[in-house]
Design a protein around this motif. Sequence first.
Motif, PDB file in Angstrom:
ATOM      1  N   GLY A  95     -34.385 -19.416 -94.357  1.00 45.66           N
ATOM      2  CA  GLY A  95     -35.257 -19.612 -95.520  1.00 45.66           C
ATOM      3  C   GLY A  95     -35.861 -21.002 -95.548  1.00 45.66           C
ATOM      4  O   GLY A  95     -37.059 -21.172 -95.832  1.00 45.66           O
ATOM      5  N   TYR A  96     -35.061 -22.016 -95.234  1.00 43.67           N
ATOM      6  CA  TYR A  96     -35.561 -23.387 -95.196  1.00 43.67           C
ATOM      7  C   TYR A  96     -36.605 -23.550 -94.095  1.00 43.67           C
ATOM      8  O   TYR A  96     -37.640 -24.196 -94.295  1.00 43.67           O
ATOM      9  CB  TYR A  96     -34.410 -24.366 -94.983  1.00 43.67           C
ATOM     10  CG  TYR A  96     -34.854 -25.796 -94.885  1.00 43.67           C
ATOM     11  CD1 TYR A  96     -35.201 -26.505 -96.031  1.00 43.67           C
ATOM     12  CD2 TYR A  96     -34.942 -26.433 -93.654  1.00 43.67           C
ATOM     13  CE1 TYR A  96     -35.627 -27.814 -95.950  1.00 43.67           C
ATOM     14  CE2 TYR A  96     -35.369 -27.744 -93.557  1.00 43.67           C
ATOM     15  CZ  TYR A  96     -35.709 -28.438 -94.714  1.00 43.67           C
ATOM     16  OH  TYR A  96     -36.129 -29.731 -94.621  1.00 43.67           O
ATOM     17  N   SER A 130     -39.858 -21.930 -95.163  1.00 44.28           N
ATOM     18  CA  SER A 130     -40.493 -22.755 -96.189  1.00 44.28           C
ATOM     19  C   SER A 130     -41.184 -23.958 -95.565  1.00 44.28           C
ATOM     20  O   SER A 130     -42.327 -24.286 -95.919  1.00 44.28           O
ATOM     21  CB  SER A 130     -39.450 -23.214 -97.202  1.00 44.28           C
ATOM     22  OG  SER A 130     -40.016 -24.113 -98.122  1.00 44.28           O
ATOM     23  N   SER A 131     -40.512 -24.614 -94.633  1.00 49.00           N
ATOM     24  CA  SER A 131     -41.114 -25.761 -93.948  1.00 49.00           C
ATOM     25  C   SER A 131     -42.339 -25.339 -93.152  1.00 49.00           C
ATOM     26  O   SER A 131     -43.366 -26.035 -93.148  1.00 49.00           O
ATOM     27  CB  SER A 131     -40.090 -26.418 -93.017  1.00 49.00           C
ATOM     28  OG  SER A 131     -38.996 -26.903 -93.748  1.00 49.00           O
ATOM     29  N   GLN A 165     -45.237 -24.818 -95.498  1.00 49.38           N
ATOM     30  CA  GLN A 165     -45.788 -26.086 -95.976  1.00 49.38           C
ATOM     31  C   GLN A 165     -46.685 -26.718 -94.918  1.00 49.38           C
ATOM     32  O   GLN A 165     -47.719 -27.313 -95.246  1.00 49.38           O
ATOM     33  CB  GLN A 165     -44.663 -27.035 -96.368  1.00 49.38           C
ATOM     34  CG  GLN A 165     -43.971 -26.642 -97.641  1.00 49.38           C
ATOM     35  CD  GLN A 165     -42.822 -27.570 -97.979  1.00 49.38           C
ATOM     36  OE1 GLN A 165     -42.459 -28.443 -97.205  1.00 49.38           O
ATOM     37  NE2 GLN A 165     -42.226 -27.357 -99.146  1.00 49.38           N
TER      38      GLN A 165
END
Length: 74
Positions: free
Chosen positions: A57-58, A61-62, A65
């Motif tokens: 998930g991280y 997300s990165s 972005q």
Amino acid sequence: MHKYGIADAEWEIKYISAFYFSVTTMITVGYGDINANTRTEMIFAVFAMVLASAIFGYSMSSFMQIIEGEDEKI
């Protein structure tokens, strides 16, 4: 419960088994040829699945972005 031999087990074993089953189902890892059998294996597997999901998930997300930042430059 009879299939897995936990019908007459202590409540802790039943709880860990149920929690392992629910986490494995929700994360959709599946029930392949190799699965957790002992209490220690189940606890480790739950932590590993949750950690892997958090890292995924991280990472996503990165990645999003970065893509959003590239869109602003255009």
